[in-house]
Design a protein around this motif. Structure first.
Motif, short mmCIF file in Angstrom:
data_model
loop_
_atom_site.label_atom_id
_atom_site.label_comp_id
_atom_site.label_asym_id
_atom_site.label_seq_id
_atom_site.Cartn_x
_atom_site.Cartn_y
_atom_site.Cartn_z
N CYS A 31 0.82 -1.20 0.00
CA CYS A 31 0.00 0.00 0.00
C CYS A 31 0.86 1.26 0.00
N GLU A 32 0.23 2.37 -0.28
CA GLU A 32 0.90 3.67 -0.18
C GLU A 32 1.03 4.00 1.31
N VAL A 33 2.19 4.51 1.71
CA VAL A 33 2.43 4.90 3.10
C VAL A 33 2.98 6.31 3.11
N ARG A 34 2.38 7.16 3.93
CA ARG A 34 2.83 8.55 4.05
C ARG A 34 2.98 8.88 5.52
N ILE A 35 3.89 9.82 5.82
CA ILE A 35 4.15 10.23 7.19
C ILE A 35 4.42 11.73 7.23
N GLY A 36 4.06 12.35 8.33
CA GLY A 36 4.33 13.77 8.49
C GLY A 36 3.78 14.30 9.79
N ARG A 37 3.81 15.59 9.92
CA ARG A 37 3.26 16.25 11.11
C ARG A 37 1.75 16.38 10.94
N PRO A 38 1.00 16.36 12.06
CA PRO A 38 -0.46 16.44 11.96
C PRO A 38 -0.95 17.68 11.21
N ASP A 39 -0.23 18.78 11.29
CA ASP A 39 -0.67 20.02 10.65
C ASP A 39 0.08 20.33 9.36
N GLY A 40 0.83 19.34 8.86
CA GLY A 40 1.65 19.59 7.67
C GLY A 40 1.39 18.62 6.55
N GLU A 41 2.16 18.78 5.50
CA GLU A 41 2.08 17.91 4.34
C GLU A 41 2.72 16.56 4.69
N LEU A 42 2.17 15.50 4.15
CA LEU A 42 2.70 14.16 4.40
C LEU A 42 3.67 13.77 3.30
N ALA A 43 4.74 13.08 3.69
CA ALA A 43 5.79 12.67 2.77
C ALA A 43 5.69 11.17 2.48
N ASP A 44 6.28 10.76 1.38
CA ASP A 44 6.34 9.35 1.00
C ASP A 44 7.22 8.60 2.00
N ALA A 45 6.62 7.69 2.75
CA ALA A 45 7.35 6.96 3.80
C ALA A 45 8.27 5.89 3.23
N LYS A 46 8.24 5.69 1.92
CA LYS A 46 9.14 4.72 1.30
C LYS A 46 10.37 5.39 0.70
N SER A 47 10.51 6.69 0.96
CA SER A 47 11.64 7.47 0.46
C SER A 47 12.48 7.95 1.64
N ILE A 48 13.72 7.49 1.73
CA ILE A 48 14.58 7.89 2.84
C ILE A 48 14.80 9.40 2.86
N LEU A 49 14.97 10.00 1.69
CA LEU A 49 15.18 11.45 1.65
C LEU A 49 13.96 12.21 2.14
N ALA A 50 12.78 11.74 1.77
CA ALA A 50 11.55 12.40 2.22
C ALA A 50 11.38 12.28 3.73
N VAL A 51 11.65 11.11 4.27
CA VAL A 51 11.50 10.89 5.71
C VAL A 51 12.54 11.70 6.49
N LEU A 52 13.78 11.68 6.04
CA LEU A 52 14.81 12.47 6.72
C LEU A 52 14.50 13.96 6.65
N GLY A 53 13.93 14.40 5.54
CA GLY A 53 13.59 15.80 5.36
C GLY A 53 12.54 16.31 6.34
#
Length: 90
Positions: A31-53
């Motif tokens: 499935c698609e997995v996204r992560i982020g702050r509750p009040d912000g944009e969600l990033a692709d959780a399968k991308s190390i650069l996106a998660v580190l960012g």
């Protein structure tokens, strides 16, 4: 689509090794997995650069969102992984 809030347990936050482990775990789910702050944009959780960012810190609340095949199982596994400090000395 499933979504859950979780507190980052890792003492170093979602940085370097914990981020890599999270991305690897997310990548195991179809499935698609996204992560982020509750009040912000969600990033692709399968991308190390996106998660580190995101630079999510210890004790900070994050949102994990899954969508697609196996999203319930993915959400359960990934929020559980974020809730444990694997780097803590026992």
């Amino acid at each position: 689509m499933q979504e859950q809030r979780v507190t980052i347990a890792s003492t170093v936050g979602l940085h370097a090794r914990p981020a890599a482990a999270f991305v690897q775990a997310a990548s195991q789910h179809p499935c698609e997995v996204r992560i982020g702050r509750p009040d912000g944009e969600l990033a692709d959780a399968k991308s190390i650069l996106a998660v580190l960012g995101l630079a999510l810190a210890h004790g900070e609340e994050a949102v994990v969102r899954t969508d697609g095949e196996g999203d319930d199982a993915a959400l359960t596994a990934l929020t559980a992984a974020l809730s444990v400090d694997h780097d803590a000395v026992h």
